[in-house]
Design a protein around this motif. Sequence first.
Motif, PDB file in Angstrom:
ATOM      1  N   GLU A  20      26.393  33.409 127.847  1.00 57.55           N
ATOM      2  CA  GLU A  20      26.498  34.571 126.967  1.00 57.55           C
ATOM      3  C   GLU A  20      27.892  35.169 126.961  1.00 57.55           C
ATOM      4  O   GLU A  20      28.321  35.749 125.984  1.00 57.55           O
ATOM      5  CB  GLU A  20      25.507  35.655 127.394  1.00 57.55           C
ATOM      6  CG  GLU A  20      24.094  35.374 126.994  1.00 57.55           C
ATOM      7  CD  GLU A  20      23.156  36.500 127.367  1.00 57.55           C
ATOM      8  OE1 GLU A  20      23.616  37.585 127.741  1.00 57.55           O
ATOM      9  OE2 GLU A  20      21.938  36.281 127.274  1.00 57.55           O
ATOM     10  N   CYS A  21      28.604  35.026 128.061  1.00 57.13           N
ATOM     11  CA  CYS A  21      29.935  35.643 128.179  1.00 57.13           C
ATOM     12  C   CYS A  21      30.986  34.964 127.316  1.00 57.13           C
ATOM     13  O   CYS A  21      32.137  35.386 127.294  1.00 57.13           O
ATOM     14  CB  CYS A  21      30.376  35.672 129.636  1.00 57.13           C
ATOM     15  SG  CYS A  21      30.739  34.043 130.311  1.00 57.13           S
ATOM     16  N   GLY A  22      30.620  33.899 126.623  1.00 55.95           N
ATOM     17  CA  GLY A  22      31.558  33.268 125.700  1.00 55.95           C
ATOM     18  C   GLY A  22      32.244  32.037 126.244  1.00 55.95           C
ATOM     19  O   GLY A  22      33.352  31.717 125.838  1.00 55.95           O
ATOM     20  N   ASP A  23      31.599  31.328 127.170  1.00 57.46           N
ATOM     21  CA  ASP A  23      32.201  30.116 127.708  1.00 57.46           C
ATOM     22  C   ASP A  23      31.145  29.029 127.818  1.00 57.46           C
ATOM     23  O   ASP A  23      29.950  29.284 127.693  1.00 57.46           O
ATOM     24  CB  ASP A  23      32.813  30.384 129.089  1.00 57.46           C
ATOM     25  CG  ASP A  23      33.896  29.376 129.449  1.00 57.46           C
ATOM     26  OD1 ASP A  23      34.114  28.409 128.691  1.00 57.46           O
ATOM     27  OD2 ASP A  23      34.539  29.551 130.509  1.00 57.46           O
ATOM     28  N   VAL A  24      31.612  27.810 128.035  1.00 55.63           N
ATOM     29  CA  VAL A  24      30.746  26.665 128.260  1.00 55.63           C
ATOM     30  C   VAL A  24      31.259  25.977 129.515  1.00 55.63           C
ATOM     31  O   VAL A  24      32.442  25.666 129.613  1.00 55.63           O
ATOM     32  CB  VAL A  24      30.757  25.698 127.058  1.00 55.63           C
ATOM     33  CG1 VAL A  24      29.907  24.465 127.333  1.00 55.63           C
ATOM     34  CG2 VAL A  24      30.272  26.410 125.798  1.00 55.63           C
ATOM     35  N   LYS A  25      30.363  25.746 130.479  1.00 54.38           N
ATOM     36  CA  LYS A  25      30.758  25.169 131.761  1.00 54.38           C
ATOM     37  C   LYS A  25      30.178  23.760 131.880  1.00 54.38           C
ATOM     38  O   LYS A  25      29.052  23.490 131.467  1.00 54.38           O
ATOM     39  CB  LYS A  25      30.235  26.017 132.928  1.00 54.38           C
ATOM     40  CG  LYS A  25      30.690  27.474 132.888  1.00 54.38           C
ATOM     41  CD  LYS A  25      32.040  27.645 133.522  1.00 54.38           C
ATOM     42  CE  LYS A  25      32.557  29.065 133.471  1.00 54.38           C
ATOM     43  NZ  LYS A  25      31.885  30.012 134.300  1.00 54.38           N
ATOM     44  N   VAL A  26      30.979  22.874 132.491  1.00 52.60           N
ATOM     45  CA  VAL A  26      30.581  21.494 132.720  1.00 52.60           C
ATOM     46  C   VAL A  26      30.454  21.287 134.227  1.00 52.60           C
ATOM     47  O   VAL A  26      31.371  21.630 134.984  1.00 52.60           O
ATOM     48  CB  VAL A  26      31.614  20.509 132.126  1.00 52.60           C
ATOM     49  CG1 VAL A  26      31.180  19.075 132.357  1.00 52.60           C
ATOM     50  CG2 VAL A  26      31.820  20.782 130.643  1.00 52.60           C
ATOM     51  N   PHE A  27      29.313  20.733 134.652  1.00 56.61           N
ATOM     52  CA  PHE A  27      29.041  20.507 136.062  1.00 56.61           C
ATOM     53  C   PHE A  27      28.880  19.019 136.342  1.00 56.61           C
ATOM     54  O   PHE A  27      28.346  18.278 135.520  1.00 56.61           O
ATOM     55  CB  PHE A  27      27.761  21.241 136.483  1.00 56.61           C
ATOM     56  CG  PHE A  27      27.907  22.733 136.454  1.00 56.61           C
ATOM     57  CD1 PHE A  27      28.262  23.434 137.592  1.00 56.61           C
ATOM     58  CD2 PHE A  27      27.684  23.437 135.283  1.00 56.61           C
ATOM     59  CE1 PHE A  27      28.398  24.808 137.565  1.00 56.61           C
ATOM     60  CE2 PHE A  27      27.820  24.819 135.247  1.00 56.61           C
ATOM     61  CZ  PHE A  27      28.181  25.501 136.386  1.00 56.61           C
ATOM     62  N   MET A  28      29.323  18.598 137.527  1.00 58.85           N
ATOM     63  CA  MET A  28      29.173  17.215 137.960  1.00 58.85           C
ATOM     64  C   MET A  28      27.734  16.982 138.424  1.00 58.85           C
ATOM     65  O   MET A  28      26.969  17.940 138.584  1.00 58.85           O
ATOM     66  CB  MET A  28      30.147  16.916 139.108  1.00 58.85           C
ATOM     67  CG  MET A  28      31.598  17.066 138.708  1.00 58.85           C
ATOM     68  SD  MET A  28      32.735  16.621 140.035  1.00 58.85           S
ATOM     69  CE  MET A  28      32.511  17.963 141.183  1.00 58.85           C
ATOM     70  N   SER A  29      27.393  15.732 138.699  1.00 57.18           N
ATOM     71  CA  SER A  29      26.046  15.417 139.169  1.00 57.18           C
ATOM     72  C   SER A  29      25.750  16.074 140.520  1.00 57.18           C
ATOM     73  O   SER A  29      24.594  16.308 140.851  1.00 57.18           O
ATOM     74  CB  SER A  29      25.845  13.905 139.264  1.00 57.18           C
ATOM     75  OG  SER A  29      26.798  13.348 140.152  1.00 57.18           O
ATOM     76  N   SER A  30      26.798  16.417 141.269  1.00 61.19           N
ATOM     77  CA  SER A  30      26.630  17.103 142.551  1.00 61.19           C
ATOM     78  C   SER A  30      26.415  18.609 142.358  1.00 61.19           C
ATOM     79  O   SER A  30      26.325  19.343 143.329  1.00 61.19           O
ATOM     80  CB  SER A  30      27.858  16.877 143.433  1.00 61.19           C
ATOM     81  OG  SER A  30      29.014  17.424 142.803  1.00 61.19           O
ATOM     82  N   GLU A  32      28.549  20.681 141.218  1.00 63.43           N
ATOM     83  CA  GLU A  32      29.802  21.410 141.363  1.00 63.43           C
ATOM     84  C   GLU A  32      30.443  21.579 139.992  1.00 63.43           C
ATOM     85  O   GLU A  32      30.376  20.682 139.148  1.00 63.43           O
ATOM     86  CB  GLU A  32      30.757  20.666 142.289  1.00 63.43           C
ATOM     87  CG  GLU A  32      30.288  20.623 143.728  1.00 63.43           C
ATOM     88  CD  GLU A  32      31.276  19.874 144.599  1.00 63.43           C
ATOM     89  OE1 GLU A  32      32.463  20.211 144.580  1.00 63.43           O
ATOM     90  OE2 GLU A  32      30.828  18.920 145.277  1.00 63.43           O
ATOM     91  N   LEU A  33      31.084  22.729 139.789  1.00 59.87           N
ATOM     92  CA  LEU A  33      31.759  23.001 138.522  1.00 59.87           C
ATOM     93  C   LEU A  33      32.907  22.019 138.322  1.00 59.87           C
ATOM     94  O   LEU A  33      33.771  21.884 139.188  1.00 59.87           O
ATOM     95  CB  LEU A  33      32.285  24.443 138.501  1.00 59.87           C
ATOM     96  CG  LEU A  33      33.048  24.859 137.252  1.00 59.87           C
ATOM     97  CD1 LEU A  33      32.140  24.844 136.028  1.00 59.87           C
ATOM     98  CD2 LEU A  33      33.650  26.241 137.441  1.00 59.87           C
ATOM     99  N   LEU A  34      32.899  21.339 137.188  1.00 60.05           N
ATOM    100  CA  LEU A  34      33.969  20.407 136.841  1.00 60.05           C
ATOM    101  C   LEU A  34      35.041  21.127 136.040  1.00 60.05           C
ATOM    102  O   LEU A  34      36.224  21.040 136.339  1.00 60.05           O
ATOM    103  CB  LEU A  34      33.424  19.214 136.058  1.00 60.05           C
ATOM    104  CG  LEU A  34      34.427  18.164 135.600  1.00 60.05           C
ATOM    105  CD1 LEU A  34      35.080  17.495 136.796  1.00 60.05           C
ATOM    106  CD2 LEU A  34      33.738  17.125 134.733  1.00 60.05           C
ATOM    107  N   CYS A  35      34.611  21.867 134.989  1.00 60.01           N
ATOM    108  CA  CYS A  35      35.576  22.594 134.171  1.00 60.01           C
ATOM    109  C   CYS A  35      34.871  23.602 133.270  1.00 60.01           C
ATOM    110  O   CYS A  35      33.663  23.582 133.104  1.00 60.01           O
ATOM    111  CB  CYS A  35      36.409  21.633 133.321  1.00 60.01           C
ATOM    112  SG  CYS A  35      35.508  20.849 131.971  1.00 60.01           S
TER     113      CYS A  35
END
Length: 114
Positions: A20-30, A32-35
């Motif tokens: 909702e804050c205006g971002d999109v996050k990509v996470f690894m299979s573990s 953990e935040l990737l980017c």
Amino acid sequence: LQGPRYVSALPSGGFVVSEECGDVKVFMSSHELLCSLSSKYRHQFGNPAGVCVDMDGSILVADEQRRTVHLFPEHGAPICLVSTGLQRPAGMACSSSGHLFVADAVENCVKVFK
């Protein structure tokens, strides 16, 4: 995460989440935040909603506020795929045949793009 909204699996086993804050996050299979797509691509979202991943692993994001759908390839700049015809894009899905399905919450329908 701050206000997670929509989620989609990545071919690598990770996942992508719109916030909702205006971002999109990509996470690894573990898990953990990737980017963050905002940071990686220097892209300003209005209100990201539906997310999906195409056969090439590119991330697609519907922006409710801007009424657009952007494609974020692993390498290269974002590409605006849909810039007209959407009132309030919400959930999305990509098919193996190259179709993009976008739920439009204002028009109460699913729009199909090739």
